[in-house]
Motif scaffolding. Structure first.
Motif, PDB file in Angstrom:
ATOM      1  N   UNK A   1       0.782  -1.221   0.000  1.00 28.63           N
ATOM      2  CA  UNK A   1       0.000   0.000   0.000  1.00 28.63           C
ATOM      3  C   UNK A   1       0.815   1.272   0.000  1.00 28.63           C
ATOM      4  N   UNK A   2       2.131   1.145  -0.032  1.00 27.65           N
ATOM      5  CA  UNK A   2       3.009   2.308  -0.060  1.00 27.65           C
ATOM      6  C   UNK A   2       3.551   2.656   1.308  1.00 27.65           C
ATOM      7  N   UNK A   3       4.778   3.189   1.348  1.00 34.28           N
ATOM      8  CA  UNK A   3       5.438   3.503   2.620  1.00 34.28           C
ATOM      9  C   UNK A   3       6.079   4.875   2.522  1.00 34.28           C
ATOM     10  N   UNK A   4       5.983   5.655   3.584  1.00 32.33           N
ATOM     11  CA  UNK A   4       6.364   7.060   3.561  1.00 32.33           C
ATOM     12  C   UNK A   4       7.845   7.279   3.258  1.00 32.33           C
ATOM     13  N   UNK A   5       8.737   6.715   4.078  1.00 33.12           N
ATOM     14  CA  UNK A   5      10.166   6.974   3.901  1.00 33.12           C
ATOM     15  C   UNK A   5      10.657   6.489   2.540  1.00 33.12           C
TER      16      UNK A   5
ATOM     17  N   UNK B   1      16.288   8.328   6.436  1.00 30.61           N
ATOM     18  CA  UNK B   1      15.815   9.151   5.325  1.00 30.61           C
ATOM     19  C   UNK B   1      16.197  10.614   5.561  1.00 30.61           C
ATOM     20  N   UNK B   2      15.969  11.094   6.777  1.00 30.41           N
ATOM     21  CA  UNK B   2      16.342  12.476   7.106  1.00 30.41           C
ATOM     22  C   UNK B   2      17.841  12.691   6.969  1.00 30.41           C
ATOM     23  N   UNK B   3      18.620  11.681   7.342  1.00 35.40           N
ATOM     24  CA  UNK B   3      20.071  11.782   7.214  1.00 35.40           C
ATOM     25  C   UNK B   3      20.482  12.011   5.768  1.00 35.40           C
ATOM     26  N   UNK B   4      19.916  11.254   4.845  1.00 36.62           N
ATOM     27  CA  UNK B   4      20.279  11.418   3.445  1.00 36.62           C
ATOM     28  C   UNK B   4      19.833  12.778   2.915  1.00 36.62           C
TER      29      UNK B   4
END
Length: 658
Positions: free
Chosen positions: A93-97, A138-141
């Motif tokens: 169903x899809x994933x945010x990060x 994800x925030x790190x990248x």
């Protein structure tokens, strides 16, 4: 989805010729894809974040023009789903990060924010909270290219590199994969670089609260883990005030550690996260792109790429040792002669891959001596118990020109595996007693994969190896392992699967082990496990289980049927059947044989004309709840193993009139 009730077992109606044709077709396919050197190796697929992060890496190093990254755009567009997002695993169903990182990569590849695909993705992302709700990595990248503020990224004191081995907490209390990623991150998190890319981008449109309202801080969970959030504020103050103790010495130690663990082939740990983080660390230390260390590292990443005329994407890892050993077992168990030339080549290739060097495992295991196998082509620092046990079973099943060499290799592996038994009685994958669960609460450990404790499925593999190859573990080690495995059985009879999805995988492995080494003493555990497998057979005769069962155990054993999971369930049930026929007072129900028959019928019916099976679902596990894998050979060799075992079982069918 329950198995259909049948009051009597059928009179073995599967035509032997039909079964043999299915086996032969599968064998021929596997033989046709063997590499000349003797090994088998197929694609290992994960979600799109690995590829997105490689795009970012090349943009940061300025090496993007020397790779066919334009094909990544087509790959990412193909992987976007109708809802606008990208998946963690097929059908989730899809994933945010995952979606944010795919969006980032497309922007870095020059796709404008006004592109219809990105507008759709933006809507999906904002509905789920936007960048502020993504995982730390994800925030790190994003922070590396100025799309997130480093203030919201955890700080890690470099001085942890200087702690002695006997200190209560060192980097060796982290799992091998966490350690291989964390040490280079000590450097990157300290330097906090921000790189200019071409094209330059910002992702302000992905902040649901508006970029001007973002609070760059670590989220609190409301429990004792918030202690680490408080400590992080102290670390950040020390960084800003230049008061971080032993900072430079720690950074030097981290750099030395990273350099020492690079393979001659350029790999770090054989996994992309450790490879990418190590290259990011070298970039933060201002290494030149032409430096041989960097060049080898980038070439190692290239070797994980899959390229066609239209697409280009990156595998998270490569699995030739694992693939080869499991294919060998399938071919032998389906009736192939153990001295067949193809199997001899494979066996000799495996022998050549045995690791005789000390690795990171030796830090906590002072008694063990080398003699294990790793997952990949080259990974001398991180052999693992699971691969080693499967390789032993594969080698034991074949006949090689130098049987003495083979037996010596197996003996070394057995000693190494015994030295890796954990205090709880089971076995972990890579390390000994790597079980400090509190590490999963540190701020950047939001994948909850900071440790590598002993697990039921790896323990079962070792026990299966012992029984199948007639290798003694010793009575003390055996008693402890059995006690651990039985303790891990759940109330409904199932076992958790750490490395495969999920309870079907764990239950099949545990039954297969117990049926070989503890039939009479643990027949009730075997039968309870088999009963659970019977309870979750689908109406089409197959078995399937969604990755979501890791998040919600009420979904255990539920999902669309797949070839690999059906084969696992069948392996467990057939092991239970064989165990039941040898124990006085144990009755084999006709329903069990009927369920097995229907499962075999499912495999035969879904086999394609070229001898292969297909499945879209991910049935391999990287990190439960967070990272899943699709081994493209699982749907080939596991069904063949099941068909071969069924053929053997029906040569003397229990409770089946002749």
């Amino acid at each position: 989805m329950q198995t259909q009730d049948r009051s009597t077992a059928s009179n073995c109606p599967i035509i032997r010729e039909t079964l043999q044709n299915a086996i032969t077709a599968s064998q021929n396919h596997l033989l046709s894809i063997q590499y000349p050197d003797g090994y088998w190796w197929a694609v290992l697929e994960s979600n799109v974040t690995i590829t997105a992060e490689v795009v970012l890496l090349h943009k940061i190093w300025g090496t993007d023009k020397t790779r066919p990254l334009h094909k990544v755009e087509t790959y990412l567009r193909n992987e976007q789903r109708e809802h606008g997002g990208w998946e963690l695993y097929y059908g989730d169903g899809g994933e945010l990060s995952t979606s944010v990182e795919a969006y980032m990569a497309l922007r870095l590849l020059g796709v404008p924010a006004s592109d219809p695909a990105l507008l759709k993705a933006k809507e999906f992302i904002l509905e789920r909270g936007g960048i502020s709700k993504t995982r730390i990595f994800t925030k790190f990248h994003l922070a590396l290219i100025g799309c997130y503020d480093w203030q919201g990224i955890p700080s890690i004191p470099p001085a942890i590199m200087l702690l002695p081995d006997n200190f209560p907490v060192t980097i060796y209390e982290m799992s091998s994969w966490a350690r291989g990623s964390t040490v280079p991150l000590l450097i990157v998190f300290d330097k906090k670089p921000i790189y200019l890319t071409e094209p330059g981008i910002n992702l302000d449109e992905l902040y649901a609260e508006g970029v001007e309202n973002v609070r760059y801080e670590l989220p609190k969970s409301g429990d004792w883990a918030d202690l680490f959030v408080g400590l992080d504020k102290g670390f950040k103050f020390a960084e800003v005030s230049n008061l971080m103790p032993l900072r430079e010495a720690g950074l030097k130690a981290a750099e030395k550690w990273v350099l020492e663990r690079q393979e001659a082939t350029g790999d770090w740990g054989g996994i992309i996260p450790a490879m990418l983080n190590s290259l990011l660390a070298l970039r933060a230390l201002h290494y030149d792109p032409c430096d041989p260390i960097v060049d080898r590292g980038l070439q190692a990443v290239d070797r994980f790429a899959v390229e066609t005329e239209e697409i280009y994407w990156i595998q998270p890892c490569v699995s030739p040792v694992w693939d080869t050993a499991l294919v060998m077992r399938a071919l032998v168990e389906s009736g192939m002669e153990p001295n067949r030339p193809e199997l001899v080549r494979a066996g000799e290739w495996l022998l050549d891959k045995q690791i005789l060097d000390y690795g990171d495992w030796a830090v906590k295991n002072k008694k063990g001596k080398p003699g294990a196998w790793a997952f990949e082509f080259d990974n001398r620092f991180y052999p693992d118990v699971d691969d080693s046990a499967v390789v032993v079973m594969a080698l034991d099943a074949v006949t090689l020109p130098d049987e003495e060499l083979k037996r010596s290799a197996i003996a070394r592996t057995l000693k190494w595996i015994l030295s890796m038994q954990c205090k709880e009685g089971g076995w972990a994958a890579f390390d000994l007693d790597n079980n400090q669960d509190w590490l999963n609460a540190i701020p950047y450990g939001d994948l909850k994969a900071m440790i590598d404790p002993n697990t039921a499925d790896v323990t079962a593999r070792v026990l299966e190896m012992s029984g199948r190859c007639d290798l003694s573990l010793g009575s003390f080690a055996l008693r402890r392992a059995l006690a651990y495995l039985i303790k891990e059985q759940e109330q409904d009879g199932s076992w958790f699967g750490r490395w495969g999805v999920n309870y079907i995988y764990g239950t099949s492995g545990a039954i297969s082990a117990l049926a070989l080494i503890a039939t009479e003493s643990h027949i009730s555990n075997i039968e309870r496990g088999a009963a659970w497998l019977l309870s979750c057979q689908n109406s089409d005769g197959g078995w399937g289980e969604t990755c979501q069962s890791y998040n919600d155990p009420s979904l255990k054993g539920q999902g669309d049927s797949t070839a690999s999971q059906t084969a696992w369930a069948l392996a467990g049930l057939m092991a239970a059947v064989e165990a039941s026929t040898t124990v006085a007072g144990s009755t084999l129900t006709p329903e069990t044989l009927s369920a097995i028959e229907r499962g075999i019928e499912y495999l035969i019916a879904t086999q394609r004309s070229d001898g292969t099976w297909d499945e879209s679902y991910f049935t391999g596990t990287g990190f439960p709840c967070h990272f899943y894998l699709k081994y493209h050979l699982y749907q080939q060799h596991f069904p063949l193993t099941a068909l071969g075992r069924y053929q053997k079982l029906m040569s003397n069918p229990p409770n089946c009139p002749s």
